[in-house]
Scaffold this active site. Structure first.
Site, PDB file in Angstrom:
ATOM      1  N   ASP A 256     -35.169  -3.304  -3.430  1.00 37.20           N
ATOM      2  CA  ASP A 256     -35.415  -1.882  -3.182  1.00 37.20           C
ATOM      3  C   ASP A 256     -35.159  -1.081  -4.472  1.00 37.20           C
ATOM      4  O   ASP A 256     -36.105  -0.710  -5.170  1.00 37.20           O
ATOM      5  CB  ASP A 256     -34.515  -1.401  -2.039  1.00 37.20           C
ATOM      6  CG  ASP A 256     -34.768   0.044  -1.662  1.00 37.20           C
ATOM      7  OD1 ASP A 256     -35.749   0.627  -2.156  1.00 37.20           O
ATOM      8  OD2 ASP A 256     -33.996   0.623  -0.866  1.00 37.20           O
TER       9      ASP A 256
ATOM     10  N   LYS B 199     -26.011  -0.664   6.698  1.00 39.30           N
ATOM     11  CA  LYS B 199     -25.552  -0.574   5.307  1.00 39.30           C
ATOM     12  C   LYS B 199     -24.290  -1.413   5.127  1.00 39.30           C
ATOM     13  O   LYS B 199     -23.342  -1.271   5.901  1.00 39.30           O
ATOM     14  CB  LYS B 199     -25.225   0.882   4.953  1.00 39.30           C
ATOM     15  CG  LYS B 199     -26.438   1.790   4.956  1.00 39.30           C
ATOM     16  CD  LYS B 199     -27.168   1.724   3.634  1.00 39.30           C
ATOM     17  CE  LYS B 199     -28.362   2.677   3.639  1.00 39.30           C
ATOM     18  NZ  LYS B 199     -29.179   2.564   2.444  1.00 39.30           N
TER      19      LYS B 199
ATOM     20  N   LYS C  62     -41.016   2.650  -1.441  1.00 39.97           N
ATOM     21  CA  LYS C  62     -40.852   4.065  -1.134  1.00 39.97           C
ATOM     22  C   LYS C  62     -42.078   4.759  -1.705  1.00 39.97           C
ATOM     23  O   LYS C  62     -42.048   5.340  -2.803  1.00 39.97           O
ATOM     24  CB  LYS C  62     -39.560   4.586  -1.777  1.00 39.97           C
ATOM     25  CG  LYS C  62     -38.290   4.023  -1.126  1.00 39.97           C
ATOM     26  CD  LYS C  62     -37.071   4.519  -1.856  1.00 39.97           C
ATOM     27  CE  LYS C  62     -35.776   4.425  -1.050  1.00 39.97           C
ATOM     28  NZ  LYS C  62     -35.510   3.161  -0.398  1.00 39.97           N
TER      29      LYS C  62
HETATM   30 MG    MG Z   1     -32.416   0.154   0.478  1.00 38.82          MG
END
Ligand code: MG
Length: 301
Positions: A220, A139, A244
Site C-alpha cells: 500500500d 489495523k 488509492k
Molecule cells: Mg493500508
C-alpha cells in the site's frame, strides 16, 4: 484543440465523526475540491481529494491549479496536467470521461466492500455492527505484537465462517515481527492478506517475505504513486497492490497498466466524498478485481 468545456470548482471540508489516527498523527477534517465540467451534453463532476502525507499534491497546490485553469478547459488542458498533481489528474479526467462517454450511471451495489475495524480489542465486538460484511480490515502494529496475535486468534474464532480478514500494519512492523506474525497467519485461512508489513524502505525484505510465506502480502504505502506502482511491478512484485486511485493520477493510465499486467488489485479509499468514490468504483468495475474494495468507511462521517 478539443471542445471547450466550462470549468468550475468549489472546495469543501468534512469533519470525521471520530478523528482518524494515522501514522502521521490525528486526522480530523477531509479537505478537497469538487470540480465540474459542462458541455452541451451535460455536467459532470470530479473530486480532488489530496493526501499529501501519502505523496499527493497538497490542498493549496490543488487550489492554485484550479485557480489558474480559468473558466474553460479542453481535453488537451486535462491531458497536460503535470504528474505532481495526481489528484487533479484523477478528478478532471474522471469527469471528462463521464461527459465524453455520456454513459448511464452504473449499478455500483454488486461490489463487495471491506469494513474497517478499530485497532486492538475493540475489534472483537465492533465487527457485530456490520453483520452483512464479508471482509474486514484490522489495523495492526498498534499494540504489542504478542497481544495482537492473541486478539487475532480470538477474532478468527468468533467471526462468521467465510469472513475474510485483512491485517494492515501500515509499515509498522520490523522484520522479526513480520516473520513472527506471518508464521501465525500462514496457518489461518481466514486471513486474506497482510498489508504493508514493513516500511516502503524495505521493499527487498517484503519481496523476500512474500516468497517465504504462504500468506498473501499487499503493498500500500509502497505504491502511493503511479511511478511507484510501475517500479514495484518491475522489481518483481506479483502480490497484491492496494490502489488509492483518487491520488494516483489519470484513471485511464491506471486501468491500462493494471489490465496490461493482470495486476491483483484492491481499490481503496482516501476518504473521498460520493463524487470521488463513484469515480473510483467506476474504475473498480472496469478492472478485474475479485477482491472486496476498501470503501467500507462511510460511517466515519
Ligand atoms: Mg493500508
Amino acid at each position: 484543440m478539443g471542445n471547450k468545456l466550462k470549468f468550475k470548482f468549489d472546495n469543501y471540508q468534512r469533519h470525521f465523526q471520530q478523528p482518524l489516527r494515522t501514522s502521521h498523527g490525528v486526522w480530523r477534517t477531509r479537505e478537497g475540491i469538487i470540480i465540474s465540467l459542462e458541455s452541451e451534453a451535460g455536467i459532470s463532476q470530479g473530486e480532488i481529494a489530496p493526501l499529501p502525507w501519502f505523496g499527493s499534491e497538497t490542498m493549496s497546490q490543488a487550489l492554485e491549479f484550479c485557480q489558474q485553469l480559468g473558466k474553460t478547459v479542453d481535453s488537451e488542458d486535462i491531458a497536460g496536467i503535470p504528474d505532481y498533481l495526481p489528484a487533479c489528474q484523477f478528478a478532471l479526467e474522471s469527469a471528462w470521461l463521464n461527459l465524453a462517454k455520456n454513459k448511464p450511471k452504473r449499478q455500483l451495489d454488486n461490489l463487495d466492500y471491506c469494513y474497517l475495524l478499530p485497532a486492538g480489542k475493540k475489534a472483537l465486538t465492533s465487527w457485530q455492527d456490520y453483520q452483512a460484511a464479508t471482509t474486514f480490515k484490522w489495523k495492526i502494529g498498534v499494540f504489542p505484537l504478542a497481544t495482537e496475535i492473541e486478539i487475532l486468534k480470538q477474532l478468527i474464532t468468533i467471526l462468521p465462517t467465510g469472513t475474510k480478514l485483512r491485517l494492515d500494519a501500515n509499515g509498522g512492523l520490523n522484520l522479526q515481527q513480520a516473520k513472527e506474525l506471518l508464521s501465525v497467519t500462514d496457518r489461518l485461512t481466514a486471513v486474506e492478506f497482510v498489508e504493508q508489513p514493513l516500511s516502503p524502505k524495505n521493499f527487498t525484505e517484503i519481496l523476500q517475505l512474500s516468497r517465504e510465506h504462504t500468506t498473501p502480502l499487499a503493498l500500500d504505502e509502497s505504491v502511493a504513486s503511479f511511478k511507484q506502482l510501475q517500479l514495484a511491478y518491475e522489481r518483481g512484485w506479483r502480490g497484491i497492490f492496494v490502489i488509492k486511485a483518487a491520488i494516483m493520477g489519470f484513471p485511464r493510465k491506471i486501468k491500462q497498466f493494471c489490465q496490461a499486467n493482470s495486476l491483483d488489485v484492491v481499490l481503496s479509499s482516501v476518504f473521498e466524498t460520493k463524487v470521488g468514490r463513484n469515480a473510483v468504483l467506476n474504475l473498480a468495475q472496469e478492472l478485474y478485481h475479485p477482491r472486496a474494495v476498501g470503501f467500507g468507511v462511510q460511517y466515519f462521517y
